[in-house]
Design a protein around this motif. Sequence first.
Motif, PDB file in Angstrom:
ATOM      1  N   GLU A  70       5.986  -9.301   7.044  1.00 45.43           N
ATOM      2  CA  GLU A  70       4.778  -9.470   6.249  1.00 45.43           C
ATOM      3  C   GLU A  70       3.839  -8.302   6.490  1.00 45.43           C
ATOM      4  O   GLU A  70       3.771  -7.773   7.597  1.00 45.43           O
ATOM      5  N   TYR A  71       3.128  -7.909   5.434  1.00 53.57           N
ATOM      6  CA  TYR A  71       2.121  -6.858   5.568  1.00 53.57           C
ATOM      7  C   TYR A  71       0.764  -7.470   5.302  1.00 53.57           C
ATOM      8  O   TYR A  71       0.579  -8.168   4.306  1.00 53.57           O
ATOM      9  N   HIS A  72      -0.185  -7.232   6.181  1.00 50.07           N
ATOM     10  CA  HIS A  72      -1.474  -7.918   6.089  1.00 50.07           C
ATOM     11  C   HIS A  72      -2.635  -7.009   5.712  1.00 50.07           C
ATOM     12  O   HIS A  72      -3.782  -7.433   5.758  1.00 50.07           O
ATOM     13  N   GLY A  73      -2.372  -5.738   5.402  1.00 50.42           N
ATOM     14  CA  GLY A  73      -3.461  -4.826   5.064  1.00 50.42           C
ATOM     15  C   GLY A  73      -4.293  -5.390   3.913  1.00 50.42           C
ATOM     16  O   GLY A  73      -3.753  -5.922   2.958  1.00 50.42           O
ATOM     17  N   GLN A  74      -5.606  -5.289   4.028  1.00 46.98           N
ATOM     18  CA  GLN A  74      -6.490  -5.839   2.994  1.00 46.98           C
ATOM     19  C   GLN A  74      -6.924  -4.734   2.034  1.00 46.98           C
ATOM     20  O   GLN A  74      -7.482  -3.729   2.471  1.00 46.98           O
ATOM     21  N   PRO A  75      -6.695  -4.923   0.725  1.00 50.52           N
ATOM     22  CA  PRO A  75      -7.031  -3.868  -0.242  1.00 50.52           C
ATOM     23  C   PRO A  75      -8.483  -3.411  -0.138  1.00 50.52           C
ATOM     24  O   PRO A  75      -8.759  -2.212  -0.188  1.00 50.52           O
ATOM     25  N   ARG A  76      -9.405  -4.362   0.033  1.00 56.35           N
ATOM     26  CA  ARG A  76     -10.815  -3.979   0.086  1.00 56.35           C
ATOM     27  C   ARG A  76     -11.091  -3.052   1.262  1.00 56.35           C
ATOM     28  O   ARG A  76     -11.819  -2.067   1.143  1.00 56.35           O
ATOM     29  N   ALA A  77     -10.486  -3.377   2.414  1.00 59.56           N
ATOM     30  CA  ALA A  77     -10.667  -2.546   3.601  1.00 59.56           C
ATOM     31  C   ALA A  77     -10.077  -1.159   3.366  1.00 59.56           C
ATOM     32  O   ALA A  77     -10.676  -0.142   3.726  1.00 59.56           O
TER      33      ALA A  77
ATOM     34  N   ILE B 177      -6.066   3.543 -15.029  1.00 57.11           N
ATOM     35  CA  ILE B 177      -7.142   2.985 -15.851  1.00 57.11           C
ATOM     36  C   ILE B 177      -8.420   2.804 -15.039  1.00 57.11           C
ATOM     37  O   ILE B 177      -9.523   3.028 -15.533  1.00 57.11           O
ATOM     38  N   THR B 178      -8.277   2.395 -13.763  1.00 54.93           N
ATOM     39  CA  THR B 178      -9.465   2.178 -12.933  1.00 54.93           C
ATOM     40  C   THR B 178      -9.876   3.441 -12.190  1.00 54.93           C
ATOM     41  O   THR B 178     -10.644   3.387 -11.235  1.00 54.93           O
ATOM     42  N   LEU B 179      -9.339   4.580 -12.605  1.00 56.17           N
ATOM     43  CA  LEU B 179      -9.639   5.877 -11.989  1.00 56.17           C
ATOM     44  C   LEU B 179      -9.405   5.855 -10.480  1.00 56.17           C
ATOM     45  O   LEU B 179     -10.192   6.391  -9.694  1.00 56.17           O
ATOM     46  N   GLY B 180      -8.338   5.199 -10.067  1.00 57.91           N
ATOM     47  CA  GLY B 180      -7.928   5.257  -8.663  1.00 57.91           C
ATOM     48  C   GLY B 180      -8.355   4.079  -7.809  1.00 57.91           C
ATOM     49  O   GLY B 180      -7.847   3.909  -6.708  1.00 57.91           O
ATOM     50  N   ILE B 181      -9.298   3.282  -8.301  1.00 59.44           N
ATOM     51  CA  ILE B 181      -9.793   2.180  -7.466  1.00 59.44           C
ATOM     52  C   ILE B 181      -8.676   1.188  -7.154  1.00 59.44           C
ATOM     53  O   ILE B 181      -8.537   0.708  -6.029  1.00 59.44           O
ATOM     54  N   TYR B 182      -7.851   0.917  -8.156  1.00 57.62           N
ATOM     55  CA  TYR B 182      -6.787  -0.065  -7.951  1.00 57.62           C
ATOM     56  C   TYR B 182      -5.734   0.433  -6.954  1.00 57.62           C
ATOM     57  O   TYR B 182      -4.930  -0.343  -6.463  1.00 57.62           O
ATOM     58  N   SER B 183      -5.751   1.721  -6.646  1.00 54.43           N
ATOM     59  CA  SER B 183      -4.697   2.274  -5.789  1.00 54.43           C
ATOM     60  C   SER B 183      -4.588   1.524  -4.464  1.00 54.43           C
ATOM     61  O   SER B 183      -3.499   1.412  -3.903  1.00 54.43           O
ATOM     62  N   ALA B 184      -5.707   0.994  -3.955  1.00 58.00           N
ATOM     63  CA  ALA B 184      -5.651   0.239  -2.703  1.00 58.00           C
ATOM     64  C   ALA B 184      -4.833  -1.037  -2.886  1.00 58.00           C
ATOM     65  O   ALA B 184      -4.020  -1.391  -2.041  1.00 58.00           O
ATOM     66  N   TRP B 185      -5.040  -1.716  -4.017  1.00 55.14           N
ATOM     67  CA  TRP B 185      -4.265  -2.933  -4.299  1.00 55.14           C
ATOM     68  C   TRP B 185      -2.801  -2.558  -4.524  1.00 55.14           C
ATOM     69  O   TRP B 185      -1.901  -3.236  -4.062  1.00 55.14           O
ATOM     70  N   ALA B 186      -2.619  -1.461  -5.249  1.00 53.89           N
ATOM     71  CA  ALA B 186      -1.262  -1.011  -5.552  1.00 53.89           C
ATOM     72  C   ALA B 186      -0.497  -0.753  -4.264  1.00 53.89           C
ATOM     73  O   ALA B 186       0.657  -1.151  -4.118  1.00 53.89           O
ATOM     74  N   LYS B 187      -1.160  -0.091  -3.341  1.00 53.68           N
ATOM     75  CA  LYS B 187      -0.513   0.240  -2.077  1.00 53.68           C
ATOM     76  C   LYS B 187      -0.092  -1.028  -1.345  1.00 53.68           C
ATOM     77  O   LYS B 187       1.028  -1.141  -0.851  1.00 53.68           O
TER      78      LYS B 187
ATOM     79  N   PRO C  20      -9.158   0.795   8.892  1.00 55.60           N
ATOM     80  CA  PRO C  20      -8.200   1.464   8.006  1.00 55.60           C
ATOM     81  C   PRO C  20      -8.609   2.874   7.619  1.00 55.60           C
ATOM     82  O   PRO C  20      -7.885   3.544   6.900  1.00 55.60           O
ATOM     83  N   THR C  21      -9.760   3.366   8.109  1.00 58.36           N
ATOM     84  CA  THR C  21     -10.213   4.685   7.662  1.00 58.36           C
ATOM     85  C   THR C  21      -9.187   5.767   7.986  1.00 58.36           C
ATOM     86  O   THR C  21      -8.826   6.578   7.153  1.00 58.36           O
ATOM     87  N   GLY C  22      -8.734   5.766   9.234  1.00 58.35           N
ATOM     88  CA  GLY C  22      -7.770   6.780   9.659  1.00 58.35           C
ATOM     89  C   GLY C  22      -6.550   6.768   8.778  1.00 58.35           C
ATOM     90  O   GLY C  22      -6.099   7.794   8.289  1.00 58.35           O
ATOM     91  N   GLU C  23      -6.034   5.573   8.523  1.00 62.21           N
ATOM     92  CA  GLU C  23      -4.839   5.475   7.705  1.00 62.21           C
ATOM     93  C   GLU C  23      -5.110   5.951   6.291  1.00 62.21           C
ATOM     94  O   GLU C  23      -4.302   6.627   5.687  1.00 62.21           O
ATOM     95  N   ALA C  24      -6.290   5.590   5.796  1.00 59.16           N
ATOM     96  CA  ALA C  24      -6.606   5.959   4.420  1.00 59.16           C
ATOM     97  C   ALA C  24      -6.732   7.466   4.281  1.00 59.16           C
ATOM     98  O   ALA C  24      -6.287   8.040   3.297  1.00 59.16           O
ATOM     99  N   ILE C  25      -7.329   8.115   5.268  1.00 53.65           N
ATOM    100  CA  ILE C  25      -7.452   9.574   5.190  1.00 53.65           C
ATOM    101  C   ILE C  25      -6.061  10.185   5.245  1.00 53.65           C
ATOM    102  O   ILE C  25      -5.719  11.062   4.454  1.00 53.65           O
ATOM    103  N   ALA C  26      -5.251   9.683   6.165  1.00 53.14           N
ATOM    104  CA  ALA C  26      -3.888  10.188   6.273  1.00 53.14           C
ATOM    105  C   ALA C  26      -3.164  10.011   4.943  1.00 53.14           C
ATOM    106  O   ALA C  26      -2.467  10.898   4.478  1.00 53.14           O
TER     107      ALA C  26
END
Lengths: 380, 364
Positions: B76-83, B47-57, B349-355
């Motif tokens: 615990e996982y501490h990754g921040q969706p916004r980042a 619905i959000t055209l992929g934006i929510y995918s960071a939160w989903a992850k 998180p850029t590297g991880e996000a590209i991966a």
Amino acid sequence: MNRAPITVEFQARYFDGQRSGFQPVRVEICDGQVLITGETLHLQLDLAELTPDAPLGRLQRTLRMRSGGELCTDDHEVIERLFPHSQPIDRFAQKIERRWGYALAALVLLGFAIWWALSVGVPLAARPLAAMVPEGMQNSLGEQTLDAIDTMTCKPSGLTPRRTDEVKEVLKRTVHGLPDETRFQLALRNCPGLGANAFALPGGMILVTDDLANLAQSDEQLLAVLAHEVGHVVARHGLRGLIQTSLGAVLMGTVLGDATAITGLAYALPTFLLQNGYTRAMETEADTFAFERMKAVGVSTEYFAQIMTLLMQAHEAKSAKSPAATPAQDASETTSTDTTASPHDEAPHSDSNSHSGKVIDYFSNHPATEERIRRAREYH
Amino acid sequence: MPADATDGALSAPPGTAAGPSRYPVIFTGQAGEYFRIWIVNLTLTIITLGIYSAWAKVRRRRYFYGNTRIDGEPFEYHGQPRAILKGRLIAVAIIAAGSVTSNVSQIAAVLISILQGIAFPWLIVRSIAFNSRNSSHRGLRFSFNGRWTEQLKIFVVGGLSTIITLGAAYPFMKAQLLRFSFNHHAYGRTAFSLNLNARTLYGIYLKGALLAFGGSFVIVLVSLLVKLAMQSSMGAMKGEARFLAAVLTLGVPAIYLILLSYFAVVTAGLTNATWNALEVGSVRFESTLRAGRLLWIYFTNALGVLVTLGLAIPWASIRSTRYRAECLTLICHGSLADFTALSTPEVSPTGEAIADLLDFDIGL
């Protein structure tokens, strides 16, 4: 400072962030001040120094301190009361995730979204993408497909040079006046396995089997089939099919993203069904093109209806001769459109076929042959 | 929370003079609960055209981490969706820029593909570092300090020797890769130590290969016999057609089964070998995955997912994670409470996000 009444009190486990051990503590919060007391611990800090994590399922809640320490508790209610406005997005998600009713609504919505994307979005996107593929690439794709067909199923044509020339003449007549008409080339082949059939290859090559050339009772009937294939070429249906399948696979891959490779089976089926849906739409489009073309060169669409009837009879006779071979062969023909260059199979899969072919016919490439014949007769 | 987690935190560790103590890894995820998280993740992402995918992850990862417990304490996982979202947007921009440029000029296209080849190990290393840094247990973060140049060296040298030896050197490269990724990990200030040699891996891959070859041999043999039998009883032409139908209906599933068995044997072998060769301070591991059981889980998972058109994916994920956890035990010679922290800088998180975008599977 006056002692304000205690507003909130709960039990937690305190990790200092320096050692992996913890102490059970009592946390009291009053007036924005946090008091943490354990056996060997007495901490006082501002409530603003605590950041809660987002709520998720039954998981414990963690309050993080600026110092790197953590307070872990299962007292969800208290955390909700203390931080009613934190993490609005996750809070919203949590609210939906908690109820089966919402989850089912999400499922329906998701199903609808996927259906829309696959049936409307993907074909819509594939059209301009197919138009962007350079001519040269399209031609080499077509040549590769022809090579594959030559090595796998077909032999050189056994038609007389005179008949060959006649068929070539019909193609010339079919494409006369179209832009870039020299790109339409004829490839005649003797393919007993394919029966009376024609295929449009990306680039402009049109493959016609000897059986089809012999089946047609007049040049006009042949022209009807060729016009249909030219329609595939002009609209770049081969490429579009290819792009649609890949786009659909990417979409389904994204949706089923956290599945392992093994579950890839799960989207093979929907992709297969969709591919056939896409193909049906393209067949109808090519038919419409054929009717217009026939009108433009002054041939009645009645000939289209005639050749369709002949093809249907020929294929019925063929399947009646070897009933055992029908399902396997039908399946291989249908799946052949799933593969790379998608030649367009001209064989009508007769609906009144043998019982065993019924399921496959339901998914077959072409709109029911009777329906196509009816459209040809009604076209003005 | 189990009772043992709230009391006795400062008392003596369970493993005292009597010898090491054993802590089973417990996975408490539930298929029904995860299904709702999964379906909401998917729907909001679309619905959000992929934006929510960071939160989903983040929610997906937190669910699995938070439900994996050792001695009652979750990861615990501490990754921040916004980042992560920001990283993904940058990744998309870079990829888009790359594809536009490579359309414009041939030289640019070649340059870009070379750059991508170099970027691959960098991305993997960044991604491991980001995940590691954002994971914690008992209030202590993990960390990763591997250098991407070392990873690149393994890829180049190992990759070339794998090609030259027609695959025979692959287990050697795999051992190097595993050592690289584990030995640069640390829990707090305690470094991981993986004593895994290529010989062990050769044994595992050999077993898998023998199984695959043996299975294929049996299939070929059986189909030849069937073909002969059919031809003699029905005549050549008709027998041929029947045979083709039989191959299509039985042969294809058989090939899938062989692939699945190979995958199960190799996964079970690699997972066990890796965990059993790992040491983190006073902690060792015992992994007892069985290939047969794993194959059964894979097979029924695939079947379930197929029959439900994908709706059983959450159930399948929970099931296989639970089995992996069930088979893993920590053996601690000291106390789990005695690890200490190390301060490390944050990782972008850029590297991880590209991966993630390019769908690199980093299974740690």
